[in-house]
Design an enzyme around this catalytic site. Sequence first.
Site, short mmCIF file in Angstrom:
data_model
loop_
_atom_site.label_atom_id
_atom_site.label_comp_id
_atom_site.label_asym_id
_atom_site.label_seq_id
_atom_site.Cartn_x
_atom_site.Cartn_y
_atom_site.Cartn_z
N THR A 152 101.73 58.70 -43.98
CA THR A 152 102.63 59.43 -44.76
C THR A 152 103.29 58.33 -45.79
O THR A 152 103.69 57.48 -45.46
CB THR A 152 103.49 60.23 -44.04
OG1 THR A 152 102.87 61.15 -43.35
CG2 THR A 152 104.37 61.17 -45.12
N GLU A 153 103.10 58.81 -47.04
CA GLU A 153 103.33 57.97 -48.32
C GLU A 153 102.77 56.51 -48.43
O GLU A 153 103.66 55.66 -48.71
CB GLU A 153 104.87 58.19 -48.28
CG GLU A 153 105.39 59.53 -48.49
CD GLU A 153 105.15 60.19 -49.80
OE1 GLU A 153 104.74 59.55 -50.61
OE2 GLU A 153 105.31 61.39 -49.76
N LEU A 154 101.77 56.39 -47.57
CA LEU A 154 101.27 55.22 -47.50
C LEU A 154 102.11 54.16 -46.92
O LEU A 154 102.26 52.77 -46.93
CB LEU A 154 100.85 54.31 -48.82
CG LEU A 154 99.51 53.73 -49.00
CD1 LEU A 154 98.27 54.63 -48.48
CD2 LEU A 154 99.44 53.14 -50.41
#
Length: 408
Positions: A152-154
Amino acid sequence: MSSKRGIVLYLHVHQPWRVREYTVFDTAVNHDYFGECKEPHRNNRAIFEKVADKSYRPMTRLLKQLLDTHPDFKVSLSISGTMLEQAEAWAPDVIDAFRALVETGRTEIVADTYCHSLAFFFSRAEFERQVALYRAKIRDLFDVETRVFRNTELSYDNNLAKWADDNGFKGILAEGWDPILGWRSPNYVYRPINTKHIKLLMKNYRLSDDIAFRFGNRDWEEFPLRASKYDTWLNNALGSDGQIVNLFMDFETFGENIWEDTGIFSFFSDFVDRWLKNPANTFYTASGACDAFDAADEVDCPYTTTWADTERDLTAWLGNSMQHEAMRHLYALEDDVMRTDDTDLISDWRRLTTSDHPYYMCTKWFSDGDVHAYFSPYDSPYDAFLYFMNALRDIRYRVYEHHRHGGF
């Protein structure tokens, strides 16, 4: 290993279940946290249908057209479980459109957490449950296996890379953040430190953000961005020996975050056409790039990086006391919620793990604060915190009721 130089185009598709104006008077009475709101900008269905019309439908049509036109065009996607739930309920044609892309054999689905959560940093057990749920959902809807992981969100660090390597993923995605890369370029395939098999693809954030954030900005000194100029930048970035340019961005960039009247769709089509006119160029899926190139070096990432805000860390979600309190209380309920075996209760709790909720509570200022405010459906970060905590209070009540009636 000798291969064509290429672009890895990765697009992330996501919609959260936004908490409605859930007041203290709703707790212990109404357990519907994500239901209809009168205001369209807070109504999950209205938001989804707007984004479907502006982004999902036109962009999937364009991607299918490019896949049909160019045998070398490829794209990688991750599609959150919460987005897929909404599409199944309100726009099954959107699922069909993504399925048509996957069926070309040149669209890869990248693994993710089901609820777009930051569970890796709070509960390894819940993180692994969500990854398993996501992979099963992708298998069920698209009949494919996921082989590359994106958190998630890199969000990324050495521990995550080690987990992905131990769990058989061939690749993992991360932000190509300068303090981590040092003197190195993001335009190569790397290997995370202390791993055996997995490859690391690092986002070229400058070239990605030229599209995702700057394209429609009339105050940008490069405005308007033409495909010819962008093609020059791509070639300059690769130089004589670069391997890949990793262009990672939100799917909703196209049509929702950057509107059609800016020319974003025609620019994208022109950029793909121009890039592929050079026979030395191609596109890779994320796993295709991992297969095509040896690792140029090892990368050490001892602390967590993300692709958000100027700091590229977790402060977009954990930068103030409200966010910390919300996450502390959320994950404190995990074990009791799981022991109920109540699928509705578990689903509601899990939807509250979506990272958008603490993101809406952010109190940053300046340009980062403007971005948070743009995406938030609430009047203030404090409203976001209040409604979230009221929903958690009701979750706690439901757990108590389950226990009181002999549920566990």
